[in-house]
Scaffold this motif. Structure first.
Motif, PDB file in Angstrom:
ATOM      1  N   UNK A  54       0.816  -1.209   0.000  1.00 18.09           N
ATOM      2  CA  UNK A  54       0.000   0.000   0.000  1.00 18.09           C
ATOM      3  C   UNK A  54       0.844   1.250   0.000  1.00 18.09           C
ATOM      4  N   UNK A  55       2.002   1.182   0.637  1.00 17.07           N
ATOM      5  CA  UNK A  55       2.892   2.344   0.699  1.00 17.07           C
ATOM      6  C   UNK A  55       3.442   2.659  -0.695  1.00 17.07           C
ATOM      7  N   UNK A  56       3.868   1.635  -1.412  1.00 13.11           N
ATOM      8  CA  UNK A  56       4.384   1.858  -2.768  1.00 13.11           C
ATOM      9  C   UNK A  56       3.304   2.446  -3.668  1.00 13.11           C
ATOM     10  N   UNK A  57       2.083   1.955  -3.525  1.00 12.77           N
ATOM     11  CA  UNK A  57       0.992   2.477  -4.358  1.00 12.77           C
ATOM     12  C   UNK A  57       0.712   3.934  -4.018  1.00 12.77           C
ATOM     13  N   UNK A  58       0.736   4.276  -2.748  1.00 10.50           N
ATOM     14  CA  UNK A  58       0.509   5.670  -2.354  1.00 10.50           C
ATOM     15  C   UNK A  58       1.563   6.587  -2.962  1.00 10.50           C
ATOM     16  N   UNK A  59       2.812   6.168  -2.929  1.00 12.66           N
ATOM     17  CA  UNK A  59       3.888   6.983  -3.505  1.00 12.66           C
ATOM     18  C   UNK A  59       3.703   7.152  -5.005  1.00 12.66           C
ATOM     19  N   UNK A  60       3.223   6.093  -5.676  1.00 17.65           N
ATOM     20  CA  UNK A  60       2.991   6.161  -7.120  1.00 17.65           C
ATOM     21  C   UNK A  60       1.803   7.054  -7.436  1.00 17.65           C
ATOM     22  N   UNK A  61       0.752   6.974  -6.609  1.00 13.25           N
ATOM     23  CA  UNK A  61      -0.425   7.831  -6.805  1.00 13.25           C
ATOM     24  C   UNK A  61      -0.048   9.297  -6.613  1.00 13.25           C
ATOM     25  N   UNK A  62       0.842   9.575  -5.653  1.00 12.55           N
ATOM     26  CA  UNK A  62       1.270  10.957  -5.422  1.00 12.55           C
ATOM     27  C   UNK A  62       1.881  11.552  -6.688  1.00 12.55           C
ATOM     28  N   UNK A  63       2.587  10.736  -7.464  1.00  9.08           N
ATOM     29  CA  UNK A  63       3.172  11.219  -8.723  1.00  9.08           C
ATOM     30  C   UNK A  63       2.088  11.633  -9.706  1.00  9.08           C
ATOM     31  N   UNK A  64       0.952  10.925  -9.690  1.00  6.38           N
ATOM     32  CA  UNK A  64      -0.160  11.257 -10.588  1.00  6.38           C
ATOM     33  C   UNK A  64      -0.685  12.666 -10.325  1.00  6.38           C
ATOM     34  N   UNK A  65      -0.545  13.100  -9.085  1.00  3.69           N
ATOM     35  CA  UNK A  65      -1.057  14.427  -8.714  1.00  3.69           C
ATOM     36  C   UNK A  65       0.079  15.438  -8.574  1.00  3.69           C
ATOM     37  N   UNK A  66       1.263  15.067  -9.064  1.00  2.04           N
ATOM     38  CA  UNK A  66       2.423  15.951  -8.987  1.00  2.04           C
ATOM     39  C   UNK A  66       2.715  16.395  -7.558  1.00  2.04           C
ATOM     40  N   UNK A  67       2.525  15.474  -6.623  1.00  2.25           N
ATOM     41  CA  UNK A  67       2.795  15.763  -5.215  1.00  2.25           C
ATOM     42  C   UNK A  67       4.199  15.280  -4.852  1.00  2.25           C
ATOM     43  N   UNK A  68       4.893  16.021  -4.002  1.00  2.11           N
ATOM     44  CA  UNK A  68       6.218  15.564  -3.556  1.00  2.11           C
ATOM     45  C   UNK A  68       6.082  14.350  -2.639  1.00  2.11           C
ATOM     46  N   UNK A  69       7.154  13.612  -2.515  1.00  2.00           N
ATOM     47  CA  UNK A  69       7.113  12.386  -1.710  1.00  2.00           C
ATOM     48  C   UNK A  69       6.730  12.673  -0.262  1.00  2.00           C
ATOM     49  N   UNK A  70       7.161  13.836   0.251  1.00  2.00           N
ATOM     50  CA  UNK A  70       6.852  14.138   1.655  1.00  2.00           C
ATOM     51  C   UNK A  70       5.369  14.433   1.876  1.00  2.00           C
ATOM     52  N   UNK A  71       4.595  14.555   0.799  1.00  3.62           N
ATOM     53  CA  UNK A  71       3.143  14.747   0.945  1.00  3.62           C
ATOM     54  C   UNK A  71       2.445  13.449   1.341  1.00  3.62           C
ATOM     55  N   UNK A  72       3.178  12.348   1.252  1.00  2.00           N
ATOM     56  CA  UNK A  72       2.629  11.039   1.621  1.00  2.00           C
ATOM     57  C   UNK A  72       2.999  10.739   3.070  1.00  2.00           C
ATOM     58  N   UNK A  73       1.985  10.527   3.909  1.00  2.00           N
ATOM     59  CA  UNK A  73       2.220  10.141   5.307  1.00  2.00           C
ATOM     60  C   UNK A  73       2.323   8.624   5.376  1.00  2.00           C
ATOM     61  N   UNK A  74       3.486   8.142   5.748  1.00  2.00           N
ATOM     62  CA  UNK A  74       3.757   6.699   5.743  1.00  2.00           C
ATOM     63  C   UNK A  74       3.781   6.165   7.175  1.00  2.00           C
ATOM     64  N   UNK A  75       3.095   5.044   7.386  1.00  2.00           N
ATOM     65  CA  UNK A  75       3.072   4.377   8.686  1.00  2.00           C
ATOM     66  C   UNK A  75       3.575   2.948   8.473  1.00  2.00           C
ATOM     67  N   UNK A  76       4.906   2.796   8.529  1.00  2.00           N
ATOM     68  CA  UNK A  76       5.530   1.521   8.166  1.00  2.00           C
ATOM     69  C   UNK A  76       5.085   0.381   9.072  1.00  2.00           C
ATOM     70  N   UNK A  77       4.890   0.680  10.361  1.00  2.00           N
ATOM     71  CA  UNK A  77       4.503  -0.383  11.297  1.00  2.00           C
ATOM     72  C   UNK A  77       3.162  -1.010  10.935  1.00  2.00           C
ATOM     73  N   UNK A  78       2.307  -0.209  10.299  1.00  2.00           N
ATOM     74  CA  UNK A  78       0.980  -0.700   9.931  1.00  2.00           C
ATOM     75  C   UNK A  78       0.871  -1.011   8.439  1.00  2.00           C
ATOM     76  N   UNK A  79       1.922  -0.681   7.688  1.00  2.00           N
ATOM     77  CA  UNK A  79       1.877  -0.924   6.256  1.00  2.00           C
ATOM     78  C   UNK A  79       0.884  -0.059   5.520  1.00  2.00           C
ATOM     79  N   UNK A  80       0.623   1.137   6.058  1.00  2.00           N
ATOM     80  CA  UNK A  80      -0.366   2.032   5.446  1.00  2.00           C
ATOM     81  C   UNK A  80       0.273   3.363   5.077  1.00  2.00           C
TER      82      UNK A  80
END
Length: 479
Positions: A54-80
């Motif tokens: 899910x994290x990889x998909x979120x990062x890829x979706x952010x590119x679709x909206x021309x958002x920087x990587x830091x716009x994605x809030x990542x919660x590695x412990x939960x995989x979300x």
């Protein structure tokens, strides 16, 4: 009701699908958004599950909206991961399966299939998914017939309800909350499991229970949720103070109203006029001390003298136990509980300007909330009686408006402050200052003087003489 392709017609879903296809992962919008879209309810929270990261998909979706990587809030412990796009809140997670230990609600999580992910959902109406990949765009996957349950207005668990509720006991609160929000029934088998598994709630934090309770209180008709909680025997566990309101005592053939059902009617009444959670909590707690103050007086019947004051004193302890905020929200509820009889008393007797001034002074900015609560508190099977009380309330409100316009007493700050009094008599802080301050405030509220230096100057000097105090400055010097 909408079909699959209609559910994902917004362009945002196309972008998610494109990102998923680039990564070569199957992706689906699942859960609450699908449910609400089918029901025609507005929803801006989108849960996306994918077969992969899910994290990889979120990062890829952010590119679709021309958002920087830091716009994605990542919660590695939960995989979300989460992204905010305009008014949309997107959450991404990989499909997973869960297993539970009986002594804990924390699951053992493993990667899984879409079927695994749907199996772990709380209710059939929340287990529906719509695929976002181009190859199966808009395909609705509904393995537990959630669509039929939506049509039938039923809350049902995907798996055996005892297992579902034992695994995650908070789902019991969610079952009641969804029933209340949507106006649905709980399937009998599911409802029986609420009774059977109710003690499992002991492993859930009160913060999470109260969060569900607050969502239920904000429903259009919140009494329905409370009645369900009572029927499935959960209410005594989470809110024992409220359960004490239930029941009617009889003496000499005279009974009082059942304050449990009266309170629920007041709650529904106030819900018709405000979405404010804390005004609604005031309705819930306005009579909370009636069980402790209940007395039977010969010739008079049942009385509940002082229940408003005792109830106000109980509010902080109830908020503390329920893990509700112990801040200005609690103080608002406490104030409304303490004052809730005052306008009602005014509507039954000849209204004096002094009584109106005192109510304005004590209610302050909460006057609208107080009057809304008091109107909601007028309940009777006699419709004419209710109409008569409401007409009297109209008179009280009009007179309050007139006094407020004349005397500006809401959030009243006496001009004869402690500092002014100390300056006039050349004194430091002490008992005398407090006595004079109270006397001047009472004179304003009684209408003897206006809240102006010139109007109250003679009275100030008189109150000083009573305490053998002499002024050291003149009115002109103070002004």
């Amino acid at each position: 009701m909408k079909e699959g392709k209609e559910i994902v017609s917004d362009p945002i879903f196309s972008k998610i699908g494109l990102a998923a296809d680039r990564l070569g992962v199957d992706s689906y919008v699942i859960g609450g958004y699908v449910r609400d879209a089918i029901l025609g309810r507005d929803c801006k929270d989108i849960d996306v599950v994918c077969i992969g990261s899910g994290i990889d998909l979120a990062l890829e979706v952010a590119k679709e909206f021309d958002l920087p990587e830091h716009a994605v809030s990542v919660f590695k412990n939960f995989g979300t991961a989460m992204i905010k796009v305009d008014e949309w809140d997107l959450e991404f997670v990989g499909a997973r399966k869960e297993s539970y230990n009986r002594d804990s609600r924390k699951p053992v999580v493993e990667e899984g299939t879409l079927e695994d992910d749907q199996n772990r959902r709380d209710f059939t109406i929340n287990a529906m998914a719509v695929q976002l990949n181009k190859s199966n765009w808009g395909k609705l996957l509904d393995p537990f017939n959630g669509l039929d349950d939506l049509k039938a207005k039923i809350i049902r668990t995907p798996l055996a309800p005892g297992i579902t509720f034992s695994d995650d006991p908070l789902r019991m609160m969610r079952a009641v909350r969804f029933a209340a929000q949507l106006g649905f029934d709980i399937l009998p088998e599911t409802f029986e499991a609420l009774k059977t598994e109710k003690d499992r709630l002991s492993i859930i934090s009160m913060e999470r229970i109260s969060d569900e309770l607050n969502k239920m209180i904000l429903c259009k008709k919140p009494s329905y949720g409370f009645l369900l909680l009572d029927a499935c025997e959960i209410l005594p566990i989470i809110f024992p103070e409220f359960m004490k309101l239930k029941g009617v005592d009889t003496e000499d053939g005279k009974g009082h109203k059942d304050n449990f059902y009266h309170t629920l009617q007041v709650l529904d009444n106030i819900a018709e006029n405000t979405d404010d959670l804390w005004w609604r909590w005031a309705a819930i707690l306005h009579d909370i001390a009636k069980p402790q103050t209940k007395r039977f007086a010969q010739g008079k019947g049942w009385t509940f003298h002082g229940h408003e004051e005792m109830g106000a004193r109980q509010v902080p302890n109830i908020f503390k136990r329920l893990k509700l905020p112990l801040n200005e929200k609690m103080k608002l509820v406490q104030k409304l509980v303490r004052l809730h009889l005052r306008p009602i008393a005014l509507s039954k007797e000849e209204i004096t300007a002094s009584a109106l001034r005192r109510l304005l002074f004590e209610a302050g900015e909460e006057l609208e909330a107080l009057m809304t609560l008091c109107r909601a508190d007028i309940t009777s099977k006699n419709g004419d009686k209710v109409k008569r009380y409401l007409r009297n309330f109209d008179i009280v409100e009009q007179k309050l408006k007139e006094v407020e316009e004349s005397d500006s007493l809401r959030n009243f700050q006496p001009v004869f402050s402690g500092e002014i009094i100390m300056q006039v008599f050349d004194l430091g802080p002490g008992r005398e200052i407090g006595l004079i301050k109270i006397a001047m405030r009472e004179a304003v509220l009684e209408g003897t003087i206006r809240n102006e230096l010139a109007s109250g100057w003679d009275l100030l000097l008189e109150e000083g003489r009573k305490l053998d105090l002499k002024p050291v400055v003149s009115l002109a010097e103070i002004q």
